[in-house]
Enzyme design. Structure first.
Site, PDB file in Angstrom:
ATOM      1  N   THR A  84      74.203  77.741  78.142  1.00 22.57           N
ATOM      2  CA  THR A  84      74.853  77.046  77.027  1.00 22.57           C
ATOM      3  C   THR A  84      73.785  76.289  76.233  1.00 22.57           C
ATOM      4  O   THR A  84      73.196  76.840  75.321  1.00 22.57           O
ATOM      5  CB  THR A  84      75.962  76.102  77.539  1.00 22.57           C
TER       6      THR A  84
ATOM      7  N   LYS B  54      71.919  78.474  85.345  1.00 22.95           N
ATOM      8  CA  LYS B  54      71.986  77.805  84.054  1.00 22.95           C
ATOM      9  C   LYS B  54      72.187  76.322  84.311  1.00 22.95           C
ATOM     10  O   LYS B  54      72.760  75.919  85.327  1.00 22.95           O
ATOM     11  CB  LYS B  54      73.117  78.359  83.177  1.00 22.95           C
TER      12      LYS B  54
ATOM     13  N   THR C 272      76.425  70.092  86.012  1.00 21.12           N
ATOM     14  CA  THR C 272      76.753  71.197  85.115  1.00 21.12           C
ATOM     15  C   THR C 272      75.766  72.310  85.309  1.00 21.12           C
ATOM     16  O   THR C 272      74.849  72.471  84.540  1.00 21.12           O
ATOM     17  CB  THR C 272      76.709  70.802  83.662  1.00 21.12           C
TER      18      THR C 272
ATOM     19  N   GLU D 251      68.158  68.499  78.804  1.00 15.53           N
ATOM     20  CA  GLU D 251      68.320  68.366  77.362  1.00 15.53           C
ATOM     21  C   GLU D 251      67.336  67.334  76.804  1.00 15.53           C
ATOM     22  O   GLU D 251      67.332  66.169  77.196  1.00 15.53           O
ATOM     23  CB  GLU D 251      69.759  67.974  77.046  1.00 15.53           C
TER      24      GLU D 251
ATOM     25  N   ASN E   5      73.734  65.372  72.958  1.00 13.03           N
ATOM     26  CA  ASN E   5      75.026  65.109  73.561  1.00 13.03           C
ATOM     27  C   ASN E   5      75.964  64.334  72.641  1.00 13.03           C
ATOM     28  O   ASN E   5      77.177  64.399  72.794  1.00 13.03           O
ATOM     29  CB  ASN E   5      74.834  64.380  74.895  1.00 13.03           C
TER      30      ASN E   5
END
Length: 413
Positions: free
Chosen positions: A154, A180, A191, A277, A408
């Protein structure tokens, strides 16, 4: 020396596996979003899942399947919609997904495992899934591992995959994995999705035990932001196609296989942490001198997850006080007079006493790591000792940058 070698092929490197990844129209971006891993024969299956009480439908589905039957033929994963917090309709969508794939593969739907990733609260786009499954099955091949790895991501910047080979009883045994994960990464999984394939023959209980232990040393030792997800999934298949003798109890062969499984999981875990991220480098925390390995792992996780320590690394600030503070609040008792902290080659504290060090050179060490080659020279090493015990452990995280908030803050907009 490691008792294995890196090979190509990802999850299709082991014998008897095919994989595929396609664009089915599930993601608004138009990027690949539907993945399949299928074994030619029924494979022993094991899984480790999120600890959250708010769980995606595929989590409950896989738990039920693995409780009733410790084997599987295929794993179906969609990206774009998490199918979490979707109520009864989300459960119905999961059941239909398995049914559709079972029909397309001409296998029992109860031999299919599921995973989803994406936005929480959104159902799978079932019209796109229904149209995509026949194309996905048609695309499955013995070289499809990389395509599958690309279809499960993602916000990841890069796909994550690895394959290893070792020798057992004079025959090659192979293991491959994909994963992932980029945000909402925290111990207790996070996640993240990861799928491992192997062509060894292993008993059901032993394979599950091996996977659980490997998870404790890998995916449960990474953190990006302190959040745990609804969809965390690690599943592993072992189909016996290496034609080596079945491994049914711990011994030399079992230890070799488990070590390779742990290596696969740790590589993928570190790749997830590095791809956090907005991250610019990987942080590896090594803790020694604890009473137990679990105590050491707990201290390492706390340091790796400290927002203050992570921010200091991003600012290239060798502020070791933040490391000491994180170690002290980890919930593990130790005498602060035994605390030793080292950043790379720079010894910052010993016997609980601060030491003089070249602050500019230490800052340059952090800058150099941020500019280093991916998963090779981009690691900031923090070494901590808390006593004279035999317990040791590692954890991995990443620095905390301005971009993490931006990514985010705008995730669904």
């Amino acid at each position: 020396m490691a008792d294995w070698q890196v090979i190509s092929g990802s999850v299709t490197a082991p014998r008897g596996y095919r994989a595929a990844g396609i664009t089915a129209g599930l993601k608004p971006s138009g990027l690949p979003d539907l993945a399949l891993i299928v074994s030619d024969v029924e494979a022993i299956a094991a899984g480790v899942f999120t600890t959250s009480v708010v769980r995606a439908a595929p989590i409950d589905y896989c738990r039920q399947r693995l409780q009733a039957k410790h084997s599987a033929r295929a794993i179906l994963c969609n990206a774009g919609q998490a199918n979490a917090a979707t109520g009864d309709q989300g459960w119905a969508d999961a059941l239909e997904s398995a049914q559709l794939l079972g029909e397309a593969l001409n296998i029992d739907p109860e031999s299919i495992l599921l995973a989803s990733t994406g936005v929480i609260g959104q159902r799978i786009k079932m019209d796109a899934l229904r149209a995509g499954i026949p194309k996905l099955v048609a695309a499955a091949s013995e070289t499809g591992g990389d395509a599958a790895a690309g279809a499960i991501i993602t916000t990841d910047l890069v796909p994550k995959s690895i394959a290893l080979e070792t020798m057992i009883d004079g025959r090659p045994v192979r293991m491959g994995g994909i994963a992932k994960g980029s945000g909402m990464i925290h111990p207790n999984m996070a996640t993240m999705l990861s799928f491992v394939t192997c062509d060894a023959a292993v008993s059901t209980s032993l394979w599950q035990e091996m996977l659980s232990r490997a998870a404790d040393k890998s995916f449960n030792q990474i953190t990006v932001d302190g959040d745990t997800s609804t969809n965390d999934t690690l599943m592993a298949l072992a189909n016996g196609q290496s034609r080596t003798p079945a491994i049914t109890e711990m011994g030399a062969d079992a230890e070799k296989l488990e070590a390779m499984l742990t290596e696969v999981c740790q590589y993928l875990a570190k790749a997830i942490a590095r791809d956090g991220e907005g991250a610019t480098c990987l942080i590896e925390v090594q803790v020694s001198g604890a009473h137990t390995d679990e105590d050491a792992r707990k201290v390492a996780r706390t340091i790796a997850g400290s927002s203050l320590a992570k921010s200091a690394v991003f600012g290239r600030d060798p502020n070791w006080g933040r490391i000491a503070a994180a170690a002290g609040r980890a919930g593990v008792h130790f005498d602060q007079q035994d605390l030793r902290i080292q950043l790379g080659d720079f010894l910052l504290m010993e016997n609980g006493q601060p030491l003089p060090f070249d602050r500019k050179a230490a800052s340059n060490y952090l800058k150099t790591a941020a500019a280093g080659a991916y998963l090779k020279e981009d690691t900031v090493l923090i070494s901590v000792s808390i006593g004279n015990g035999s317990g040791s452990g590692k954890a991995w995280g990443c620095d905390l940058s301005y971009d993490y908030v931006k990514i985010n803050a705008e995730y669904t907009t």
